[in-house]
Design an enzyme around this catalytic site. Structure first.
Site, mmCIF file in Angstrom:
data_model
loop_
_atom_site.group_PDB
_atom_site.id
_atom_site.type_symbol
_atom_site.label_atom_id
_atom_site.label_comp_id
_atom_site.label_asym_id
_atom_site.label_seq_id
_atom_site.Cartn_x
_atom_site.Cartn_y
_atom_site.Cartn_z
ATOM 1 N N GLY A 187 -35.915 -41.911 -84.537
ATOM 2 C CA GLY A 187 -36.945 -41.179 -85.264
ATOM 3 C C GLY A 187 -36.702 -39.686 -85.238
ATOM 4 O O GLY A 187 -35.609 -39.205 -85.580
ATOM 5 N N HIS A 242 -41.224 -48.877 -76.880
ATOM 6 C CA HIS A 242 -41.869 -49.299 -78.127
ATOM 7 C C HIS A 242 -42.805 -50.501 -77.937
ATOM 8 O O HIS A 242 -43.429 -50.947 -78.897
ATOM 9 C CB HIS A 242 -40.803 -49.639 -79.173
ATOM 10 N N TYR A 301 -26.633 -43.572 -85.857
ATOM 11 C CA TYR A 301 -28.075 -43.488 -85.605
ATOM 12 C C TYR A 301 -28.543 -44.663 -84.754
ATOM 13 O O TYR A 301 -28.229 -45.824 -85.027
ATOM 14 C CB TYR A 301 -28.880 -43.474 -86.915
ATOM 15 N N ARG A 341 -67.612 -72.933 -114.735
ATOM 16 C CA ARG A 341 -66.774 -72.897 -115.931
ATOM 17 C C ARG A 341 -65.520 -72.041 -115.738
ATOM 18 O O ARG A 341 -64.449 -72.354 -116.269
ATOM 19 C CB ARG A 341 -67.616 -72.355 -117.089
ATOM 20 N N ASN A 356 -36.386 -53.521 -85.185
ATOM 21 C CA ASN A 356 -36.480 -52.753 -86.423
ATOM 22 C C ASN A 356 -36.481 -53.713 -87.602
ATOM 23 O O ASN A 356 -35.623 -54.584 -87.708
ATOM 24 C CB ASN A 356 -35.284 -51.791 -86.509
#
Length: 608
Positions: free
Chosen positions: A70, A93, A63, A378, A207
């Site tokens: 994708g 990208h 891959y 407080r 990535n």
């Protein structure tokens, strides 16, 4: 950007893939440390590289190496096109928009990416790591837009812009100038670049979560200072309002042992050590300040008994009106007292009895009706402590992340396996950052409430309305609270969790995303808002202290160890007390810009 203190050599942060800390990242990001790749990293990286070369050139289906990305993962890519695939990945990208990330955020991202590659499971050449290290050490900083990441498959757009610059295709800052084209390539040649991408290297660079994780490191690092500034602002407000220190008592926090609130209370106590303006609700106030009631009043006979003329010093030191003092005397002695004017009261008893009665009289906060202070005082250690807990949680998550493999797929060098998973998904970071954003928002909200109390004459215990003498003709610091309210309210809107959202991408192949980068950017904005709100509180508290000391005839020696140092710094910076209206935004900005110095001044006076 890189600088060493006193001309010394910068500390080296060792990049080994497993020991990087949040503070290491911050030091390198701000140019206070250099990086050095550890011995043994090269061997690991080159073993994984050999594996990816063998797999690619054998025609294996991997891959993102011999397939598209994708939704295009079913498209096969030949080995001869595998390098072009990586180049196209970075080009396509690089879609970021919006403002540029600050240089320190880009440097943080680069270091986190370098460290994740150093683990040796990404398949890149060792020269990729060398180029990243050289760019950090020589301060070449890519131009990276802040918007465009959905937090899966990691921070694709910002990391692509980083890689684009290293390829000589994008833009970067180099030697004080923004460079591109041939000028950028010339700079890169000095560092051993530009980078011509080979198998899997584009995917290994773009990535994963380094953009989010880098920002998270800076947020945590700066958030720790914000937690301490909040405690300092609280301490100074407590002095200005003559508050009880009971909520800071260590025994209370031992009974509810959340570490954060105990640390907050401890630091506030340290800042207040030696202060005569604060104390236990059961502790006499005047004696602590070195004052005597008898010396601050004048007595004369009246038809009803005795008229007591009160000095303004007395009322300011106790933080009461004549009516409140009269009620306290009645309750303490059983002799009826009543206010007759702003600076006088009547006692239903002869002068001789009144003189004897008042000669040794002192008042505790409880006797003045102040058994408890408001929640914004407080509860502050609990609220500030929750920020510390959020910081601790975020640090744990982030320090795992920055020492992890977060790209995909992962190369297993020993077995030559390629595992596709989801280590790029930013959900753990998104959740931690949203938690941190909410905790920072709490701090700004409670600080704004304290600002309100300092300014309101019904709540500020005898100080002038809006902290200026002659209010009416003058407005004083009234509108500084509006600014604090605007910032705190903006943070409330921004605090909506980004991690609760998701939106499908890549033709529904990537159908769940984390929005982690959005969480980081929102948290950064909230951090900046919170710093400014705390600056506004420090401004108001310092002005209030100056007016209190002046009206009560007390010196700075009455202040706590840390608060005195901070008050002196701010007082000199702004010329306190402020007596005439002026553009207060300038005062806010000056305090905001010197918060590190103010905190250092206060810290520097604390006992070990």
């Amino acid at each position: 950007m890189l600088s060493a203190a006193s001309g010394g050599v910068l500390r080296a942060v060792l990049v080994d893939g497993s020991s990087l800390t949040v503070d290491d990242v911050a030091e390198v990001a701000f140019g206070k440390a250099r990086v050095e790749i550890a011995i043994g990293v090269q061997e690991r990286v080159e073993e994984a590289r050999r594996a990816i070369v063998e797999l690619t050139e054998s025609g294996a289906v991997v891959y993102g190496v011999t397939t598209g990305f994708g939704a295009l993962a079913s498209h096969r890519v030949s080995p001869r096109e595998a390098c072009l695939l990586q180049r196209n990945l970075i080009l396509s990208h690089s879609t970021g928009v919006g403002r540029e990330l600050p240089k320190e955020a880009v440097r943080a991202m680069m270091l986190v990416r370098l460290n994740t590659l150093a683990k040796g499971y990404s398949g890149v050449r060792y020269r990729v790591l060398e180029l990243l290290a050289e760019a950090l050490n020589r301060d070449l900083v890519p131009v990276v837009p802040e918007k465009g990441s959905v937090g899966a498959s990691g921070d694709l757009a910002p990391l692509s812009h980083m890689a684009l610059a290293l390829m000589g295709e994008g833009e970067a800052y180099w030697r004080g100038r923004r460079v591109r084209g041939e000028e950028l390539k010339k700079a890169l040649r000095e560092l051993g670049g530009p980078l011509e991408l080979s198998y899997k290297e584009g995917l290994a660079l773009n990535n994963g979560t380094p953009a989010t994780a880098g920002l998270a490191c800076l947020l945590i690092h700066e958030g720790q200072a914000v937690a301490e500034l909040a405690d300092l602002a609280l301490a100074m407000t407590m002095e200005a309002l003559l508050c009880s220190t009971d909520p800071l008592n260590s025994r209370l926090h031992e009974l509810r042992p959340h570490r954060g609130q105990a640390e907050s209370a401890k630091l506030a106590r340290a800042f207040l050590a030696g202060s005569c303006l604060v104390g236990s609700s059961s502790k006499p106030m005047l004696r602590e300040m070195g004052l005597s009631l008898a010396e601050l009043v004048e007595l004369e006979g009246s038809p009803e008994g005795t008229r007591v003329r009160l000095s303004s010093r007395l009322l300011s030191a106790l933080g009461v009106s004549s009516a409140q003092l009269a009620e306290a005397i009645t309750l303490k002695t059983g002799i009826r007292a009543h206010a007759e004017g702003k600076y006088s009261l009547g006692l239903v008893c002869p002068v001789s009895e009144a003189r004897e009665l008042l000669s040794e009289m002192d008042f505790t906060r409880a006797e003045l009706g102040r058994v408890q202070d408001a929640y914004s005082i407080r509860c502050a250690p609990v609220v500030h402590g929750a920020l510390r807990e959020a910081l601790s949680f975020a640090r744990r998550i982030v320090e795992v992340e920055i020492n992890s493999v977060s790209d995909n797929p992962v190369i297993m060098p020993d077995s030559r396996e390629v595992l596709s998973g989801a280590n790029f998904h930013g959900q753990p970071l998104a959740l931690a950052l949203d938690t941190l954003a909410i905790a920072l928002t709490y701090v700004s909200l409670i600080s704004e409430r304290r600002v309100f109390r300092l300014l309101d004459p019904a709540l500020n215990r005898g100080l002038p309305p809006f902290l200026i003498e002659g209010s009416g003709l003058k407005t004083g610091l009234m509108i500084t609270q509006y600014t604090a309210a605007a910032l705190a309210s903006e943070s409330k809107v921004l605090a909506h969790p980004a991690s609760a959202d998701t939106i499908p991408t890549s033709a529904n192949q990537e159908d769940h995303v984390s929005m982690s980068m959005t969480a980081a950017l929102k948290a950064r904005k909230i951090l900046e808002n919170t710093k400014t709100v705390l600056a506004i509180e420090l401004l108001n508290a310092s002005q209030a202290i100056s007016l209190r000391l002046e009206a009560a005839g007390l010196s700075e020696s009455c202040l706590g160890a840390g608060t005195k140092a901070a008050y002196s710094y701010i007082g000199e910076l702004l010329g306190l007390p402020i007596r005439e209206d002026r553009p207060y935004s300038r005062d806010i900005i000056r305090v905001r810009e010197t918060l590190p110095e103010i905190l250092d001044a206060a810290r520097g006076k604390l006992a070990d």
